[in-house]
Design a protein around this motif. Structure first.
Motif, PDB file in Angstrom:
ATOM      1  N   PHE A  28     102.456   9.793 -36.704  1.00  0.00           N
ATOM      2  CA  PHE A  28     102.135  10.052 -35.139  1.00  0.00           C
ATOM      3  C   PHE A  28     102.631   8.951 -34.332  1.00  0.00           C
ATOM      4  O   PHE A  28     102.833   7.766 -34.735  1.00  0.00           O
ATOM      5  CB  PHE A  28     100.662  10.291 -35.257  1.00  0.00           C
ATOM      6  CG  PHE A  28     100.131  11.468 -35.687  1.00  0.00           C
ATOM      7  CD1 PHE A  28      99.716  12.435 -34.949  1.00  0.00           C
ATOM      8  CD2 PHE A  28      99.616  11.293 -36.977  1.00  0.00           C
ATOM      9  CE1 PHE A  28      99.255  13.813 -35.529  1.00  0.00           C
ATOM     10  CE2 PHE A  28      99.121  12.465 -37.531  1.00  0.00           C
ATOM     11  CZ  PHE A  28      98.920  13.714 -36.813  1.00  0.00           C
ATOM     12  N   GLU A  31      99.642   6.347 -29.594  1.00  0.00           N
ATOM     13  CA  GLU A  31      98.629   6.830 -28.765  1.00  0.00           C
ATOM     14  C   GLU A  31      97.508   8.044 -29.524  1.00  0.00           C
ATOM     15  O   GLU A  31      96.722   8.129 -29.027  1.00  0.00           O
ATOM     16  CB  GLU A  31      98.890   7.276 -27.493  1.00  0.00           C
ATOM     17  CG  GLU A  31      99.981   8.008 -27.451  1.00  0.00           C
ATOM     18  CD  GLU A  31     101.550   7.862 -27.641  1.00  0.00           C
ATOM     19  OE1 GLU A  31     102.504   8.684 -27.473  1.00  0.00           O
ATOM     20  OE2 GLU A  31     101.797   6.662 -27.714  1.00  0.00           O
ATOM     21  N   GLN A  32      98.296   8.596 -30.799  1.00  0.00           N
ATOM     22  CA  GLN A  32      97.510   9.803 -31.081  1.00  0.00           C
ATOM     23  C   GLN A  32      96.892   9.166 -32.487  1.00  0.00           C
ATOM     24  O   GLN A  32      96.423   9.978 -33.263  1.00  0.00           O
ATOM     25  CB  GLN A  32      98.544  10.896 -31.714  1.00  0.00           C
ATOM     26  CG  GLN A  32      99.120  11.675 -30.411  1.00  0.00           C
ATOM     27  CD  GLN A  32     100.057  12.576 -30.780  1.00  0.00           C
ATOM     28  OE1 GLN A  32      99.906  13.238 -31.720  1.00  0.00           O
ATOM     29  NE2 GLN A  32     100.946  12.982 -29.673  1.00  0.00           N
ATOM     30  N   CYS A  56      94.860   9.834 -37.743  1.00  0.00           N
ATOM     31  CA  CYS A  56      95.149  10.669 -36.527  1.00  0.00           C
ATOM     32  C   CYS A  56      93.630  10.949 -35.971  1.00  0.00           C
ATOM     33  O   CYS A  56      92.611  10.740 -36.812  1.00  0.00           O
ATOM     34  CB  CYS A  56      95.914  11.867 -36.928  1.00  0.00           C
ATOM     35  SG  CYS A  56      95.112  13.043 -37.905  1.00  0.00           S
ATOM     36  N   HIS A  57      93.452  11.191 -34.971  1.00  0.00           N
ATOM     37  CA  HIS A  57      92.394  11.539 -34.095  1.00  0.00           C
ATOM     38  C   HIS A  57      91.540  12.628 -34.976  1.00  0.00           C
ATOM     39  O   HIS A  57      90.426  12.588 -35.189  1.00  0.00           O
ATOM     40  CB  HIS A  57      92.333  11.674 -32.659  1.00  0.00           C
ATOM     41  CG  HIS A  57      92.878  10.553 -32.082  1.00  0.00           C
ATOM     42  ND1 HIS A  57      92.142   9.234 -31.704  1.00  0.00           N
ATOM     43  CD2 HIS A  57      94.079  10.385 -31.422  1.00  0.00           C
ATOM     44  CE1 HIS A  57      92.705   8.594 -31.100  1.00  0.00           C
ATOM     45  NE2 HIS A  57      93.991   9.176 -30.627  1.00  0.00           N
TER      46      HIS A  57
END
Length: 103
Positions: A28, A31-32, A56-57
């Motif tokens: 990713f 920012e992710q 990852c989020h």
């Protein structure tokens, strides 16, 4: 606001893990991604590089406040990804994951 030292730590962990979520195994953009505590701070974990991984989020949200071994116990694909990609975590965390499922 992220403290400058924290940003440096985040970037080091992301770079170490090759900007890849250690749970889903996908790469990713930064920012992710987020830092995940293998042993959550609320459960005695710390901010050492051996207790932090890139997530990852979506995966970090799914894991929530669970220790990695509890989260991964019933998720064989995510567990395999973690064991493949989270090579810099403390050996005790790897042992706990393996023992949780008798791998």
């Amino acid at each position: 606001m992220i403290h400058p030292e924290d940003r440096s730590l985040r970037e080091r962990i992301f770079a170490r893990d090759e900007y890849r979520c250690v749970y889903c195994g996908l790469p990713f953009p930064g920012e992710q991604l987020s830092l995940d505590h293998v042993q959550p701070r609320m459960r005695g974990g710390d901010n050492s590089e051996g207790n932090l991984v890139t997530a990852c989020h979506a995966c970090n949200t799914r894991k929530g406040s669970l220790p990695a071994w509890a989260f991964l116990a019933e998720l064989p694909d995510e567990r395999a990804n973690f064991l493949r990609y989270a090579t810099a975590v403390w050996p005790r965390h790897i042992r706990a994951i393996r023992e949780a499922v008798k791998v």
